[in-house]
Design an enzyme around this catalytic site. Structure first.
Site, short mmCIF file in Angstrom:
data_model
loop_
_atom_site.label_atom_id
_atom_site.label_comp_id
_atom_site.label_asym_id
_atom_site.label_seq_id
_atom_site.Cartn_x
_atom_site.Cartn_y
_atom_site.Cartn_z
N ASN A 1 0.88 -1.17 0.00
CA ASN A 1 0.00 0.00 0.00
C ASN A 1 0.91 1.22 0.00
O ASN A 1 1.78 1.33 0.87
CB ASN A 1 -0.87 -0.02 1.28
CG ASN A 1 -1.64 1.27 1.47
OD1 ASN A 1 -1.98 1.94 0.51
ND2 ASN A 1 -1.92 1.60 2.72
N LYS B 1 -20.09 23.31 2.36
CA LYS B 1 -19.86 22.29 3.40
C LYS B 1 -20.90 22.46 4.50
O LYS B 1 -21.48 21.49 4.97
CB LYS B 1 -18.46 22.40 4.02
CG LYS B 1 -17.32 21.90 3.20
CD LYS B 1 -17.21 20.41 3.06
CE LYS B 1 -17.98 19.88 1.90
NZ LYS B 1 -17.52 19.93 0.59
N GLU C 1 -24.47 21.49 3.27
CA GLU C 1 -24.59 20.05 2.97
C GLU C 1 -24.81 19.21 4.23
O GLU C 1 -25.65 18.32 4.23
CB GLU C 1 -23.27 19.53 2.35
CG GLU C 1 -23.16 19.68 0.87
CD GLU C 1 -21.82 19.13 0.36
OE1 GLU C 1 -21.85 18.43 -0.66
OE2 GLU C 1 -20.76 19.39 0.97
N LYS D 1 -23.09 10.48 -3.00
CA LYS D 1 -21.65 10.68 -3.19
C LYS D 1 -21.33 10.87 -4.67
O LYS D 1 -20.51 11.69 -5.04
CB LYS D 1 -20.90 9.45 -2.65
CG LYS D 1 -19.40 9.56 -2.71
CD LYS D 1 -18.88 10.55 -1.69
CE LYS D 1 -17.43 10.89 -1.87
NZ LYS D 1 -17.11 12.22 -1.34
#
Ligand code: G6P
Length: 607
Positions: free
Chosen positions: A100, A484, A487, A602
């Site tokens: 990763n 932001k 929302e 999303k």
């Protein structure tokens, strides 16, 4: 960002690895794979797509073994697909490795290894580590890993098993991305985060950067920098599994806000050569001649990505001197945009699947533009239809309200602007890159002041409306701050260029209206101070965000939030973080569903 797991013990390895990977699928789901050591041999099974595809493939193939590794991938180097899925073997089939992170000097190492006769079957940087470790392997896996790590540059975590080890063993390294060991009775585990382990053990050891660990079923041992044997503390976790997936944070959004220093770094890592002062991309696929022919750029996006586009206009016009138009995807597709020969259209999208952005890009292409995609999801639609791609390396973003994807987009746009500057022959000043290197720490500093934002939220959480003001390159940040807040807290908020306040919003100001004013930098500071005075003169409440001594604003502001100072062109990346945190804490106080706010999605794949 990928998920990695490992297990040694008496249980059935494959079901255990799959179960642990399920808890990590949020970290990536382009492909998945497992390797087990079985009768002295390494057996690997991989599948493209989500984990269920791998689970189906494993059913009935009777894979059993005494220990193994598993991986769920979020592609960075190389398209998603079985070829690039982990675990990856070295060219001689002696070991298998999961990884990763990003190896920044992978090209250099690949060239060196090729010259020594090593072969490569994938496009990944992971295979470079596998071959490198194998090149040093002479009966002692730990030693080979220790030597390989000395050659690696970048941020990475990986784990490796060898078909030649006499006893069951996994060697794991952490240098950046998280890695945690799980301790059991006659069995041990490892994973990218504790969520994968909680069903099996609650006693864990968090590795530190530079640690190399050797695991056997009965023992784990850790060396710092591969040199000094250290005893890392054993932590007993009381987290529930969901909490664990969020890395202990209460919400994904808060976790993702905290991911930002890393995401920013991952987005510029490997693309900037600080020594020579240059910027390069591996997946741009547009020739220098094509780039030099660009006369105008169309930035196309929706939502938060559209705000990134507005900042992008400032960056590209100022750094590269190329005219930029910014459009909402949903508007562009229904007007008749003028596109000329040599125009470049750049679709900016976290998901790469937003229908309006995709259609706008199609419109631009049909009218003759070359297409570029700035995107966070490898292999998504905008990337497939584009001539070139600049990936943001933010890792999967789960919270519906975008945070780390946005700041990563700003970095990608800054890099693009610098790249264009290079191509058009403007001087690359060293400070343009140095400022970038300082950003992760500056954002990290904002994150040490959570209590400020929580306290501010406590004071203003009951307000009905908010106004956010900014000028110049911070005007889009005012829009993003307001977005932001609305929302996730459902409070009505408007973002406005501060100079326009006098043409309308000023009528709204009274003692109930908090006004958030972004007053950083030199260029428009005095103008912003003037706007704050205008608000105060009408009894409005001023919450100022500044990179100066707060004393300079106490006469015009009720609250002053100080942020670290970076260069004016990068200051938006720092400025947006307090606004994200303020929105977050306000929403928490109002008891809304922070990660999945009502009515939103999303990724919006319909018109
Ligand atoms: C949705 C999301 C927003 C996002 C927008 C664009 O509305 O709720 O957070 O900014 O889509 O998404 P994209 O994936 O194209 O960046």
């Amino acid at each position: 960002m990928c998920g990695i797991v490992g297990y040694l013990g008496d249980r059935e390895v494959v079901p255990l690895l799959i179960d642990s990977l399920r808890r990590l699928e949020y970290r990536g789901y382009d492909s998945a794979g497992v390797v087990v050591r079985s009768n002295g041999e390494l057996k690997t099974i991989k599948a493209e797509g989500k984990l269920d595809r791998l689970a189906a493939k494993l059913e009935g193939c009777g894979l059993v073994g005494s220990y193994g590794l598993g991986h769920t991938r979020w592609a960075t180097h190389g398209v998603p697909g079985e070829r690039n899925a982990h675990p990856l073997s070295d060219g001689r089939g002696r070991l298998a490795l999961i990884h990763n992170g990003i190896i920044e000097n992978f090209l250099e190492l690949k060239t060196r290894l090729r010259a020594d006769g090593w072969e490569f079957a994938s496009d990944t940087d992971t295979e470079v580590i596998a071959n490198l470790v194998s090149s040093y392997l002479d009966g002692n896996l730990f030693e080979a890993v220790r030597k390989a790590v000395a050659d690696l540059e970048g941020m990475y975590a990986f784990a490796v098993i060898s078909g030649e080890s006499d006893e069951a063993e996994i060697v794991a390294v952490r240098n950046g991305p998280p890695l945690v060991l799980g301790l059991g009775e006659g069995e041990n585990f490892l994973a990218s985060d504790p969520s994968a382990l909680l069903a099996h053990t609650r006693d864990v050891v968090f590795l530190e950067n530079g640690d190399i660990a050797r695991l056997s079923p009965k023992k784990v041992a850790v060396w710092s920098q591969g040199e000094t044997r250290v005893e890392r503390p054993v932590v007993r976790l009381n987290w529930d599994p969901i909490q664990a997936e969020k890395g202990g944070f209460k919400h994904f959004m808060l976790k993702e806000i905290h991911d930002q220093p890393q995401a920013i770094q991952d987005t510029f890592a490997g693309r900037v050569d600080f020594e020579s002062g240059s910027v390069g991309f591996d997946t741009l696929e547009l020739s220098s001649t094509e780039i030099q022919a660009v006369r105008r750029i169309h930035l196309l996006a929706c939502g938060t990505s559209w705000h990134a586009a507005l900042v992008g206009k400032f960056l590209i016009e100022e750094l590269a001197g190329i005219p930029v138009e910014v459009d909402y995807g949903s508007e562009y597709r229904y007007r008749r945009p003028l596109v000329a020969e040599g125009d470049l259209a750049v679709g900016i999208s976290q998901s790469g699947e937003t229908a309006d952005t995709v259609s706008a890009m199609e419109t631009a292409r049909d009218r003759g533009a070359r297409l570029l995609s700035i995107c966070n999801v490898v292999g998504s639609q905008t990337t497939r239809m584009s001539d070139g791609v600049i990936y943001t390396h933010a890792g999967p973003e789960i919270g519906v309200a975008s945070t780390k994807a946005f700041t990563s987009q700003l970095i990608a746009l800054y890099l693009l602007a610098l790249y264009l500057r290079q191509q058009v022959g403007r001087e690359m000043k060293a400070e343009l890159l140095d400022d970038l290197a300082r950003l992760p720490a500056a954002v990290g500093e904002v994150l040490t002041r959570l209590d400020h934002y929580d306290e501010l939220a406590r004071r203003y959480a009951e307000a009905q409306d908010f106004l956010y003001l900014g000028r110049g390159i911070n005007y889009p940040i005012a829009l993003e701050g307001a977005l932001k807040l609305k929302e996730i807290s459902y409070i009505h908020a408007e973002g406005y260029p501060a100079g326009e306040m006098k043409h309308g919003p000023i009528a709204l100001i009274d003692r109930h209206l908090p006004v958030v004013a972004i007053a950083t930098g030199r260029r428009v500071f005095e103008k912003m101070r003037g706007n704050m005075q205008e608000v105060r003169a009408r009894d409005g409440i001023v919450i100022a965000l500044t990179d100066r001594d707060p004393e300079e604003l106490t006469s015009v502001a009720d609250e002053v939030l100080q942020v670290p100072r970076v260069s004016e062109l990068l200051q938006p990346v720092v400025n947006v973080v307090p606004l994200q945190l303020f929105a977050y804490f306000t929403a928490v106080r109002r008891g809304t569903d922070v990660d999945q706010p009502r009515n939103l999605a999303k990724s919006v794949t319909v018109e």
